[in-house]
Design an enzyme around this catalytic site. Sequence first.
Site, PDB file in Angstrom:
ATOM      1  CE  LYS A 181      30.874  40.524  80.970  1.00  0.00           C
ATOM      2  NZ  LYS A 181      29.913  39.923  79.853  1.00  0.00           N
TER       3      LYS A 181
HETATM    4  C1  LIG Z   1      25.096  36.363  78.940  1.00  0.00           C
HETATM    5  C2  LIG Z   1      25.467  37.689  79.137  1.00  0.00           C
HETATM    6  N1  LIG Z   1      24.067  38.414  78.555  1.00  0.00           N
HETATM    7  C3  LIG Z   1      23.519  39.780  78.820  1.00  0.00           C
HETATM    8  C4  LIG Z   1      24.964  40.635  78.298  1.00  0.00           C
HETATM    9  C5  LIG Z   1      24.553  41.809  78.764  1.00  0.00           C
HETATM   10  O1  LIG Z   1      25.006  42.740  79.415  1.00  0.00           O
HETATM   11  P1  LIG Z   1      25.347  44.252  79.527  1.00  0.00           P
HETATM   12  O2  LIG Z   1      24.613  44.810  78.845  1.00  0.00           O
HETATM   13  O3  LIG Z   1      25.333  44.255  80.680  1.00  0.00           O
HETATM   14  O4  LIG Z   1      26.893  44.492  78.512  1.00  0.00           O
HETATM   15  C6  LIG Z   1      26.061  39.822  78.606  1.00  0.00           C
HETATM   16  C7  LIG Z   1      27.489  40.815  78.191  1.00  0.00           C
HETATM   17  O5  LIG Z   1      27.882  41.425  79.415  1.00  0.00           O
HETATM   18  C8  LIG Z   1      26.585  39.267  79.185  1.00  0.00           C
HETATM   19  O6  LIG Z   1      27.734  37.607  78.966  1.00  0.00           O
END
Ligand SMILES: Cc1ncc(COP(=O)(O)O)c(C=O)c1O
Length: 310
Positions: A157
Amino acid sequence: MDKSEWIWMNGEFVAWDDAKVHVLSHGLHYGSGVFEGIRAYETERGTAIFRHREHLERLAKSAQLYYLDLPYSIEEIRDATHELIRRNGLQSCYIRPLAFRGYGEMGLYAQSAPVEVMVAVWPWGAYLGDEGKRHGVRAKVSSWRRISPNSLIPHAKASGQYLNSILAKTESVRAGYDDAILLDEGGAVSEGSGENIFVVRDGLIATPGHTSSILDGVSRRSVIQIAEDLGYRVSERDIARAELYLAEEVFLCGTAAELVPVREIDDHPLGEPGEVTRVIQARFEDALHGRAQEYLEWLDVVEQPSKVTS
Ligand SMILES: Cc1ncc(COP(=O)(O)O)c(C=O)c1O
């Protein structure tokens, strides 16, 4: 943005308006940062951060993948976040930790530029709206492909990677939709612009696997467990674009958006949220808000002495 009073920055609590960086900070120029999006909810046991450890572990792994040495441990960031929520007197909030290469050296191999770390917390409502959570959102398959694992690291991320999500989201909103669904480089379904995706076909639940350039979402993992505990089978498999249109139900999940049904994709109607989505959404909401006994271990409760003002 709904301002709070304090932000934690490099080991100190500073006033919201004073949490500033130098304009020559490396992360500002090259996107060399990693971050998390986390939520805390008001529960019967007090303010509770949903799967805090998993989020902070992902932060540490994202940092490691980009060769950023975090100057604070997960435990230190966790403690700082608890104290920050207490100081700001928030019962529920969005939590944004960020670690980025700061000011000191330019160029692409700027090892002497320090890694700076901050955490901010503020009230933030449902990212795709309450209406979207109830009746579903309209999505468009993006003309932008999800970043390839051959160029970047979908599992991290990382700040710079979000230019891809921004392009997709911007395109879909400007075209009159609520969100984008991105395909991976091979044309299989990957995920939403900031959410993972699930489809229901013939009563079976499927979600793209780790080779489809997804972020390994904390909500995704929670939803898989909840669905299986409810007796559904979830397969992690490649999903073809056409399956989005042929599915009985499609939903998105992520920390900011929570669990959101999709009611239309590329002008193909899916209709009001279906049974499977509804049942899982209700259970997921119970888990977030501390109403599900079996998922209480997912909550990191913030002990609450009274508000400190200086
Ligand atoms: C590109 C992306 N995919 C999926 C998610 C979902 O991840 P999470 O459930 O850990 O927030 C996020 C959010 O953080 C994201 O930015």
